[in-house]
Structures are given as structure tokens and as C-alpha cells.
Motif scaffolding. Structure first.
Motif, mmCIF file in Angstrom:
data_model
loop_
_atom_site.group_PDB
_atom_site.id
_atom_site.type_symbol
_atom_site.label_atom_id
_atom_site.label_comp_id
_atom_site.label_asym_id
_atom_site.label_seq_id
_atom_site.Cartn_x
_atom_site.Cartn_y
_atom_site.Cartn_z
ATOM 1 N N ASN A 146 9.938 -11.226 -5.696
ATOM 2 C CA ASN A 146 9.593 -9.841 -6.005
ATOM 3 C C ASN A 146 10.849 -9.031 -6.320
ATOM 4 O O ASN A 146 11.888 -9.212 -5.668
ATOM 5 C CB ASN A 146 8.896 -9.188 -4.800
ATOM 6 N N GLU A 170 -1.219 -9.270 -3.080
ATOM 7 C CA GLU A 170 -0.958 -10.393 -2.173
ATOM 8 C C GLU A 170 -1.229 -11.735 -2.830
ATOM 9 O O GLU A 170 -0.730 -12.768 -2.372
ATOM 10 C CB GLU A 170 -1.807 -10.266 -0.905
ATOM 11 N N GLU A 171 -2.017 -11.742 -3.909
ATOM 12 C CA GLU A 171 -2.389 -12.997 -4.566
ATOM 13 C C GLU A 171 -1.613 -13.262 -5.850
ATOM 14 O O GLU A 171 -1.942 -14.193 -6.597
ATOM 15 C CB GLU A 171 -3.891 -12.993 -4.882
ATOM 16 N N SER A 177 -0.016 -16.893 -5.483
ATOM 17 C CA SER A 177 -0.900 -17.977 -5.033
ATOM 18 C C SER A 177 -1.915 -18.343 -6.104
ATOM 19 O O SER A 177 -2.248 -19.524 -6.303
ATOM 20 C CB SER A 177 -1.608 -17.594 -3.730
ATOM 21 N N ASN A 230 2.758 -11.887 -0.410
ATOM 22 C CA ASN A 230 2.431 -12.702 -1.583
ATOM 23 C C ASN A 230 3.282 -13.975 -1.642
ATOM 24 O O ASN A 230 2.844 -14.996 -2.180
ATOM 25 C CB ASN A 230 2.534 -11.896 -2.886
ATOM 26 N N ARG A 240 1.665 -16.392 1.098
ATOM 27 C CA ARG A 240 0.397 -16.972 0.626
ATOM 28 C C ARG A 240 0.636 -18.052 -0.429
ATOM 29 O O ARG A 240 -0.049 -19.076 -0.445
ATOM 30 C CB ARG A 240 -0.508 -15.873 0.066
#
Length: 402
Positions: A265, A309-310, A313, A337, A340
Motif C-alpha cells: 500500500n 480489505e480485499e 486477496s 488487505n 488477507r
């Protein structure tokens, strides 16, 4: 010492020599350039006071990662606690960068060029254009910039690590002059600049003469370079076994025609971009690699329709398969994120490597990756710089013994 000089040694000995090379390069470059970096920060602050933008230019894949890294640091300065400063990255094939720079550059801007020595006339021409228009120009490569801040060549990995530290310092220490360089410094839109004393203790008390601030910033350049030197040492020594094992996992993926999925990130996203660039055709062992932070359509679709958060993933589900390697970069070690995506990768039989900061966060505490390399600091720029050294050393270990 050539890049391959340690190739025939055991990995532990090779890592010790690779660390020594970085320690010496870091010390010599920043002691030599401390005064120029301080005065360049002063000039950057003067430009921002007058409403300037910073425009970062990068042509090669590695240079693009640096240009985007600079832009995100100025626009989203979470550590310093400052308001956003206007910065943008113009990247792509070098000829495209030159054309876009011609349209975008304004006389008050700050133009920062990356990779001019590798990219030839196009990036150099963009800097030349910027200078002719009255821009403040800074070059991290051989080119026509007013301020050339070029580390010694020889080892491209070490050179890039020094460049990353240098532009982090320009960003961090320009804020010192924004506060202390004029009686009433103003932001780009006329709002007073917040104080930075909490981050830079030497700024507390009454404002001194500008020459005193330059001297303080010069000392701060050297202190911060020493700080990253110590953090790099801790990272590589403490993480030695995991880095050796991570390099072996990459070699296995290359031999099995697997791929690497890299993600992070913010500034860590640009480091993932750099890592993917380093895994390309010029890599010691070329591996197919995908930067999961690179496609804005995919990122915005997932963030909007499912949730941030996804972000990674979902892409691991789409791209990942047994035999691949997932590489996560996180300064906190606790980004949801990132956690996950690592869990999803493990569920799919994908080897996992994580470069993390602070105390390792959730990733280290919960052993969310097979190999976790921790840079034990709370200072995000220094963490990212030490992580760059760590993943570069991981790649160096891919070179065959001979």
C-alpha cells in the motif's frame, strides 16, 4: 567490487559482503552530499511557498516506481502530519514522458527526473525543457538538471537504494524550511504550515537564522543516513536465514515456471512495483511477476464493490496457483488487505514472503508468511529503505555460484 564478486561464496558470507558494500556506499554518498541535499531542500521549500508543484518524471520500469514513490510521499505525508503538497508523477515510455512534460510543466514547478542515464535523450530533454521554463530541476542520473544527485554507479541495486533515501530526505527535510525558512511560511493555498517540531527536535525554540537551519538540516541528513545504515544492518543480519530461504523459494518458482505476485500500500506499492521491475529480463534469474497494485481499474472496482480489505486477496484468487510466490511489503505489518492476501495465498499452496516494519505487526506475531523479514523501526521512510536493501539482497542471492 563487481556485482558478481561474492557469487561463489556461501550465502552467509555473500550477505555479509553485500551489507558491507551498502554500508560504505551509504556513508560516503551522504557525507559527501549532505550540504547539497540541505540546500536543495531549502530551494524546494521556497518553491512550495510560492505555490509550486512537484512533477516527478520516470521512463524505465524502475524509474517509474521512484517517480510514483516521490509523488505519494508529498501528497500523502502521513508521518510528518502535514497538509498535502501538490505532486504528480509522469511516467511511461520515455518519449511519452517527454511529450506529457511539455504539456504539464509550469515555470514555478519542481521537476525531478529519474533514470536519465539509462533512458537517454527523452528524460534528459524533459529536464532541459523544465529548466528552460524556469522550473527547479533535480536529477537522479546523468542529465541537465540544476541539482544532480547521482550516486556512484557499478551496482544498480545499491544505487537505487541510495536514490530512495535521498528523495525521502528531500521530502522530510523540506518541511523544516517550510516552517523555519521565512517569518510566516504559507502553504500552496495561503494556509499556514503546521509545525514540525515534534518530528525534528532540533527545531524546538525560537526560529534561528536561515544559515543555522541549513546547518541543522545538513547534520540531520547525516544522522538519518546513519539511522538507515543501522536499520539495514539489523534487517539483513536478523533476517539472514529468512532471506536465504526466500531466495531459494524464488529460484524454485523460476525453475517451475511459476510467477511472483507482489503487493503493498502507498509507498510500499511503489516498492512492489520496483521489485517486479527487478524481476524482469535483467534479473539474475528472470521470473514472471505481477504487481497487484498496478491496475487502477481492478483496484477501484474491488475497493468500491467489495472493500479495500480485499484489494489483493481477490487478485491472488484470480492469478495465484500452487508453485507461485507471494511477496508482501508492509511498513506496519498489520494492514488488513495484506494479511488477507497472505492467508489466501497460503490456502492455495503459494509460498509467502513478507517484508515488514515496526515489531513485525500481525504478520510476524501470527506467522502469516513463510518467511518474514522485519525492519525494526517506527520511521516509515527508513523502513522502506531497509526493505529495499533486503529484497535486493534476496535477488542477489539468486545469482548462481561460480
Amino acid at each position: 567490487m563487481s556485482a558478481n564478486a561474492t557469487a561463489g561464496a556461501p550465502p552467509e558470507a555473500r550477505m555479509a559482503r553485500l551489507l558491507e558494500r551498502r554500508t560504505e556506499a551509504n556513508r560516503s554518498f551522504f557525507h559527501r552530499e549532505a550540504d547539497r541535499l540541505a540546500r536543495c531542500c531549502e530551494r524546494i521549500a521556497d518553491r512550495f511557498r510560492r505555490g509550486s508543484r512537484l512533477v516527478a518524471l520516470g521512463g524505465s520500469p524502475a524509474a517509474r516506481s521512484d517517480a510514483h514513490h516521490v509523488a505519494v510521499e508529498f501528497v500523502h505525508p502521513v508521518i510528518v502530519g502535514k497538509r498535502a503538497l501538490p505532486a504528480l508523477a509522469i511516467t511511461g515510455p520515455s518519449a511519452v514522458v517527454e511529450r506529457e512534460a511539455e504539456l504539464a510543466l509550469e515555470p514555478r514547478d519542481i521537476a525531478v527526473g529519474f533514470g536519465t542515464d539509462a533512458q537517454g535523450e527523452e528524460i534528459a530533454s524533459a529536464l532541459e525543457l523544465a529548466r528552460s521554463r524556469g522550473c527547479l530541476t533535480i536529477g537522479f542520473g546523468a542529465g541537465p538538471a540544476e541539482w544532480e544527485l547521482t550516486p556512484p554507479g557499478g551496482d544498480p541495486y545499491v544505487r537505487q537504494e541510495l536514490v530512495e533515501t535521498a528523495y525521502h530526505l528531500l521530502w522530510e527535510l523540506a518541511h523544516v524550511f517550510l516552517e523555519h525558512g521565512a517569518p510566516s511560511p504559507e502553504g500552496p493555498r495561503g494556509a499556514p504550515m503546521p509545525r514540525a517540531s515534534f518530528l525534528y527536535p532540533f527545531l524546538s525554540g525560537d526560529r534561528g537564522e536561515r544559515g543555522d537551519v541549513v546547518a541543522d538540516v545538513r547534520r540531520s541528513v547525516i544522522a538519518k543516513a546513519e539511522e538507515v545504515g543501522e536499520l539495514r544492518r539489523q534487517t539483513l543480519i536478523e533476517g539472514r536465514d529468512d532471506l536465504i530461504a526466500a531466495s531459494s523459494a524464488l529460484r524454485g518458482a523460476a525453475e517451475a515456471r511459476g510467477r511472483v505476485l507482489a503487493f503493498g500500500n502507498g509507498g510500499s506499492a511503489t516498492d512492489a512495483m520496483d521489485l517486479v521491475a527487478d524481476l524482469g529480463p535483467g534479473s539474475p534469474v528472470p521470473i514472471s511477476a505481477v504487481d497487484l497494485s498496478s491496475d487502477p481499474a481492478i483496484l477501484t472496482a474491488i475497493a468500491n464493490d467489495v472493500g479495500p480489505e480485499e484489494l489483493f486477496s481477490r487478485q491472488v484468487i484470480a492469478y495465484g496457483r500452487a508453485g507461485d510466490v507471494a511477496i508482501a511489503l508492509s511498513t506496519s505489518g498489520s494492514s488488513p488487505n495484506i494479511a488477507r492476501a497472505l492467508a489466501e495465498a497460503r490456502a492455495r499452496g503459494i509460498a509467502t514472503i513478507a517484508f515488514v516494519g515496526y515489531d513485525g505487526g500481525r504478520i510476524a506475531a501470527e506467522s502469516l508468511a513463510d518467511h518474514v523479514i522485519v525492519s525494526r523501526s517506527q520511521h516509515i521512510p527508513r523502513i522502506q529503505e531497509a526493505q529495499a536493501s533486503a529484497y535486493h539482497v534476496m535477488l542477489e542471492l539468486l545469482r548462481p555460484d561460480r
